[in-house]
Design an enzyme around this catalytic site. Structure first.
Site, PDB file in Angstrom:
ATOM      1  N   THR A  68       0.887  -1.197   0.165  1.00  0.00           N
ATOM      2  CA  THR A  68      -0.086  -0.003  -0.066  1.00  0.00           C
ATOM      3  C   THR A  68       1.051   1.489   0.110  1.00  0.00           C
ATOM      4  O   THR A  68       1.551   1.608   0.953  1.00  0.00           O
ATOM      5  CB  THR A  68      -0.839   0.075   1.224  1.00  0.00           C
ATOM      6  OG1 THR A  68      -1.769  -1.146   1.158  1.00  0.00           O
ATOM      7  CG2 THR A  68      -1.622   1.411   1.386  1.00  0.00           C
ATOM      8  N   GLY A 322      -9.842   1.962  -2.620  1.00  0.00           N
ATOM      9  CA  GLY A 322      -8.317   1.757  -2.850  1.00  0.00           C
ATOM     10  C   GLY A 322      -7.656   0.753  -1.689  1.00  0.00           C
ATOM     11  O   GLY A 322      -8.200   0.187  -1.142  1.00  0.00           O
ATOM     12  N   GLU A 323      -6.750   1.514  -1.179  1.00  0.00           N
ATOM     13  CA  GLU A 323      -5.599   0.776  -0.174  1.00  0.00           C
ATOM     14  C   GLU A 323      -5.384  -0.344  -0.382  1.00  0.00           C
ATOM     15  O   GLU A 323      -4.169  -1.043   0.073  1.00  0.00           O
ATOM     16  CB  GLU A 323      -6.679   0.628   1.099  1.00  0.00           C
ATOM     17  CG  GLU A 323      -7.238   1.977   1.807  1.00  0.00           C
ATOM     18  CD  GLU A 323      -7.978   1.644   2.937  1.00  0.00           C
ATOM     19  OE1 GLU A 323      -8.136   0.633   3.483  1.00  0.00           O
ATOM     20  OE2 GLU A 323      -8.912   2.646   3.422  1.00  0.00           O
ATOM     21  N   GLY A 324      -5.902  -1.085  -1.658  1.00  0.00           N
ATOM     22  CA  GLY A 324      -5.364  -2.528  -1.796  1.00  0.00           C
ATOM     23  C   GLY A 324      -6.593  -3.407  -1.484  1.00  0.00           C
ATOM     24  O   GLY A 324      -6.410  -4.767  -1.670  1.00  0.00           O
TER      25      GLY A 324
END
Length: 357
Positions: A68, A322-324
């Protein structure tokens, strides 16, 4: 700079096409398994791609790692996000505590997460369990000129590549994922796809973190102004990255190149991570052979990105965090595909009569 360019050139030279021979071997086995031909659809396609990448049918993707990448953007001062810039650092802290969305979903698929400070606009405590790799305290405001120098863009690319290469060689990770954290980073991501696709900014700009109608109009105007001021060259992805990109986007792009260099599959997350992946594949098109799109982001410009990459997203869940998070969920599918290839018996192995002879 000469040494940096040498590192970057060596990285690109180390990337080679995947093995068509091993892809054919995978398809031979998949078609001989005890089930109707093609009945597992995209799982079979993913499995064959994995065999081509790893050059084996004995796939082991249990060691999974998501990077991240975090960074801030000078363009945040233009009011393009619903959240203030200090939220970037606050969210990085949340990641270290294990209570954020990426932590929960990564634990679910038994993936590790490493958070990287690529350019957060704050001094993060040295004791935080993250990778402190800050290139600068956020990019410059792209409305007034380039977001970063070309040298800094290359540094970000090399950083992302080295992170993946080291994790692969030292810690034996076999499947990688990318994620992001950075307030206002949908703005540079939109600028990137607008330049590379040639489509109008208004057709590609979404609400990001949840801005209102007035905020959306402002965001479109900001991106249009930045493109007018910087005139990024669509035929030079490094020029695009340096003029309207971000430090975390550079590192995300580098991670894709690094995975290709070590012949490891990599799953990119949504809008911002795909912007990075797009830059990587514009720099070295062969890198796309190692790349999987985790999901179809709800962000409006993401569709243009995956279309340009020629990839089919694995999931479609209306996600835009997002963030992964998308990478984490898709990793489970990718690992399942590897198990399909290995563990389902063939008609001959199982002693079952094949309907097709």
């Amino acid at each position: 700079m000469d040494q940096l360019n040498k590192q970057f050139d060596e990285l690109l030279r180390s990337i080679k096409p995947v093995s068509r021979e091993w892809e054919e071997k995978a398809w031979h086995r998949l078609k001989a398994q005890i089930r109707p031909r093609g009945s597992l659809g995209q799982l079979e396609i993913i499995a064959a791609r994995l065999a081509a990448i790893k050059e084996t049918l004995a796939l082991d993707l249990r060691r999974k790692l998501i990077f991240t990448m975090a960074g801030d953007h000078g363009v945040a001062s233009e009011g393009v996000s619903a959240y203030p810039q200090e939220v970037t650092a606050q969210m990085v802290y949340s990641f270290t505590q294990g209570w954020a969305s990426i932590n929960v979903l990564a634990r679910h698929v038994r993936a590790d997460v490493k958070v990287v400070d690529c350019g957060v606009a704050a001094d993060l405590p040295a004791e935080w369990p993250i990778l402190h790799r800050k290139l600068a305290k956020g990019t410059a405001n792209m409305v007034n000129g380039p977001a970063m120098s070309r040298e800094m863009a290359v540094r970000g690319l090399v950083l992302g590549a080295q992170l993946v290469q080291e994790a692969h060689s030292k810690d034996r990770y076999q499947l990688f994922g990318t994620g992001d954290m950075g307030i206002a980073n949908t703005t540079p991501s939109t600028a990137i796809i607008a330049v590379l696709s040639g489509r109008p900014v208004a057709e590609l700009t979404g609400l990001g973190t949840g801005i209102d109608t007035a905020g959306l109009a402002r965001k479109i105007g900001v991106i249009e102004k930045a493109l007018d001021v910087n005139r990024p060259n669509p035929k030079d992805p490094l020029d695009v990255l340096s003029k309207v990109g971000g430090f975390e986007i550079a590192a995300l792009a580098g991670a894709v190149l690094g995975a290709a260099a070590v012949q490891a599959p990599i799953v990119c997350d949504g809008f911002i991570a795909t912007a990075g992946a797009l830059i990587a594949c514009e720099i070295e098109p062969v890198a796309k052979e190692y790349l999987f799109a985790s999901h179809r982001s709800h962000e409006i410009g993401h569709g243009a990105m995956v279309q340009r990459l020629g990839l089919r997203p694995i999931l479609d869940l209306d996600m835009r965090l997002g963030e992964g998070t998308g990478s984490a969920l898709a990793m489970g599918i990718v690992e399942a595909s590897a198990k399909v290839l290995q563990e389902i018996k063939t008609f001959q192995e199982a002693g079952v009569t094949d309907a097709e002879g």
